[in-house]
Structures are given as C-alpha cells and as structure tokens.
Design a protein around this motif. Structure first.
Motif, short mmCIF file in Angstrom:
data_model
loop_
_atom_site.label_atom_id
_atom_site.label_comp_id
_atom_site.label_asym_id
_atom_site.label_seq_id
_atom_site.Cartn_x
_atom_site.Cartn_y
_atom_site.Cartn_z
N THR A 208 -3.12 52.05 29.67
CA THR A 208 -3.22 53.27 28.87
C THR A 208 -1.92 53.50 28.09
O THR A 208 -1.95 53.81 26.89
N VAL A 209 -0.81 53.33 28.75
CA VAL A 209 0.49 53.52 28.09
C VAL A 209 0.70 52.47 27.00
O VAL A 209 1.14 52.79 25.89
N VAL A 210 0.33 51.23 27.28
CA VAL A 210 0.53 50.16 26.30
C VAL A 210 -0.36 50.36 25.07
O VAL A 210 0.10 50.24 23.93
N PHE A 211 -1.63 50.69 25.29
CA PHE A 211 -2.52 50.92 24.15
C PHE A 211 -2.09 52.16 23.36
O PHE A 211 -2.22 52.19 22.13
N SER A 212 -1.59 53.17 24.02
CA SER A 212 -1.10 54.36 23.33
C SER A 212 0.13 54.04 22.49
O SER A 212 0.28 54.54 21.38
N ALA A 213 1.01 53.22 23.03
CA ALA A 213 2.20 52.80 22.27
C ALA A 213 1.78 52.01 21.03
O ALA A 213 2.34 52.20 19.94
N ALA A 214 0.78 51.17 21.17
CA ALA A 214 0.29 50.41 20.02
C ALA A 214 -0.32 51.34 18.98
O ALA A 214 -0.14 51.13 17.77
N ALA A 215 -1.01 52.37 19.43
CA ALA A 215 -1.59 53.33 18.49
C ALA A 215 -0.49 54.11 17.77
O ALA A 215 -0.64 54.46 16.60
N ALA A 216 0.61 54.37 18.46
CA ALA A 216 1.70 55.13 17.85
C ALA A 216 2.40 54.34 16.74
O ALA A 216 2.88 54.94 15.78
N ILE A 217 2.43 53.03 16.86
CA ILE A 217 3.17 52.23 15.86
C ILE A 217 2.24 51.51 14.89
O ILE A 217 2.70 50.65 14.14
N ARG A 218 0.98 51.85 14.87
CA ARG A 218 0.01 51.10 14.07
C ARG A 218 0.31 51.11 12.58
O ARG A 218 0.08 50.13 11.90
N ARG A 219 0.83 52.20 12.05
CA ARG A 219 1.18 52.23 10.62
C ARG A 219 2.62 51.79 10.37
O ARG A 219 2.94 51.27 9.31
N LEU A 220 3.46 52.00 11.34
CA LEU A 220 4.87 51.63 11.21
C LEU A 220 5.05 50.11 11.20
O LEU A 220 5.80 49.57 10.38
N ALA A 221 4.35 49.43 12.12
CA ALA A 221 4.44 47.98 12.23
C ALA A 221 3.08 47.43 12.67
O ALA A 221 2.85 47.22 13.86
N PRO A 222 2.16 47.22 11.73
CA PRO A 222 0.81 46.78 12.09
C PRO A 222 0.78 45.45 12.86
O PRO A 222 -0.02 45.30 13.79
N GLU A 223 1.63 44.50 12.48
CA GLU A 223 1.64 43.21 13.17
C GLU A 223 2.07 43.37 14.62
O GLU A 223 1.49 42.76 15.53
N LEU A 224 3.09 44.17 14.85
CA LEU A 224 3.57 44.41 16.20
C LEU A 224 2.52 45.16 17.02
O LEU A 224 2.29 44.83 18.19
N ALA A 225 1.87 46.13 16.41
CA ALA A 225 0.81 46.87 17.12
C ALA A 225 -0.33 45.94 17.51
O ALA A 225 -0.87 46.04 18.61
N LEU A 226 -0.70 45.04 16.61
CA LEU A 226 -1.76 44.09 16.91
C LEU A 226 -1.35 43.15 18.05
O LEU A 226 -2.15 42.88 18.95
N ALA A 227 -0.12 42.69 18.03
CA ALA A 227 0.36 41.81 19.10
C ALA A 227 0.37 42.55 20.44
O ALA A 227 -0.04 41.98 21.47
N VAL A 228 0.80 43.80 20.43
CA VAL A 228 0.80 44.59 21.67
C VAL A 228 -0.62 44.78 22.18
O VAL A 228 -0.88 44.66 23.39
N CYS A 229 -1.56 45.03 21.29
CA CYS A 229 -2.96 45.18 21.69
C CYS A 229 -3.53 43.89 22.27
O CYS A 229 -4.27 43.92 23.25
N TRP A 230 -3.17 42.76 21.68
CA TRP A 230 -3.64 41.48 22.21
C TRP A 230 -3.09 41.23 23.60
O TRP A 230 -3.82 40.76 24.49
N VAL A 231 -1.83 41.53 23.82
CA VAL A 231 -1.24 41.35 25.14
C VAL A 231 -1.92 42.26 26.16
O VAL A 231 -2.28 41.83 27.27
N ALA A 232 -2.14 43.51 25.79
CA ALA A 232 -2.79 44.45 26.70
C ALA A 232 -4.24 44.05 26.97
O ALA A 232 -4.71 44.14 28.12
N ALA A 233 -4.95 43.57 25.95
CA ALA A 233 -6.33 43.13 26.16
C ALA A 233 -6.38 41.92 27.07
O ALA A 233 -7.29 41.79 27.90
N SER A 234 -5.42 41.04 26.93
CA SER A 234 -5.36 39.87 27.83
C SER A 234 -5.10 40.30 29.27
O SER A 234 -5.69 39.75 30.20
N MET A 235 -4.22 41.28 29.44
CA MET A 235 -3.98 41.83 30.78
C MET A 235 -5.25 42.47 31.33
O MET A 235 -5.54 42.34 32.53
N GLN A 236 -5.98 43.13 30.49
CA GLN A 236 -7.19 43.83 30.91
C GLN A 236 -8.27 42.85 31.38
O GLN A 236 -9.01 43.13 32.29
N MET A 237 -8.32 41.72 30.72
CA MET A 237 -9.32 40.72 31.10
C MET A 237 -8.92 40.04 32.38
O MET A 237 -9.67 39.55 33.13
#
Length: 82
Positions: free
Chosen positions: A53-82
């Motif tokens: 929850t914290v990781v996905f929220s952090a990615a949502a917070a930076i989605r416009r500031l750094a879209p590439e970084l937000a996408l990478a954070v989401c991929w890492v979190a999704a991999s952890m989730q799986m």
C-alpha cells in the motif's frame, strides 16, 4: 527524468496519493483477520499488504513528477505482490 511541476500540481498529487493510502490501509485493516495467504501466515500477509500500500501510494504521488520512476516502482511492487 524529473519534470517541472507547479506547487499546486505537486500538492494535489501528494494529497490524492495520501487519501488513496488512507482508504487502502483502512480497507486492509478493517477485515484484518481475513487477510491471509496460502503461503504466508496472516500477520506476515498483513505486513506485506501494508508495505505494498505504501509503495503503490508513493508511485501515485510521483506519477506526474517522474512517470518512468513511478512505472518502475509499480512494476517492482506488482512483482512483490505476485
């Protein structure tokens, strides 16, 4: 990598991510006794859900500031989730 945002845009992004995090934490903690996994004990599954929850929220917070970084954070979190 980082875009220039106005103070209002940055504030809105952080507030929206914070509200999302509060609702997600509430939705996770209210039925906390039913949070489980086939592999992990319930308390560990709850801890993983909170971290995600914290990781996905952090990615949502930076989605416009750094879209590439937000996408990478989401991929890492999704991999952890799986």
């Amino acid at each position: 990598m980082f875009r220039t945002l106005t103070r209002t845009q940055l504030t809105v992004d952080i507030v929206v991510a914070g509200v999302f995090a509060m609702f997600a934490v509430l939705a996770t903690l209210v039925p906390w006794d039913t949070v489980s996994s086939g592999v992990l004990p319930p308390r560990v599954a709850l801890a993983v859900a909170m971290v995600l929850t914290v990781v996905f929220s952090a990615a949502a917070a930076i989605r416009r500031l750094a879209p590439e970084l937000a996408l990478a954070v989401c991929w890492v979190a999704a991999s952890m989730q799986m």
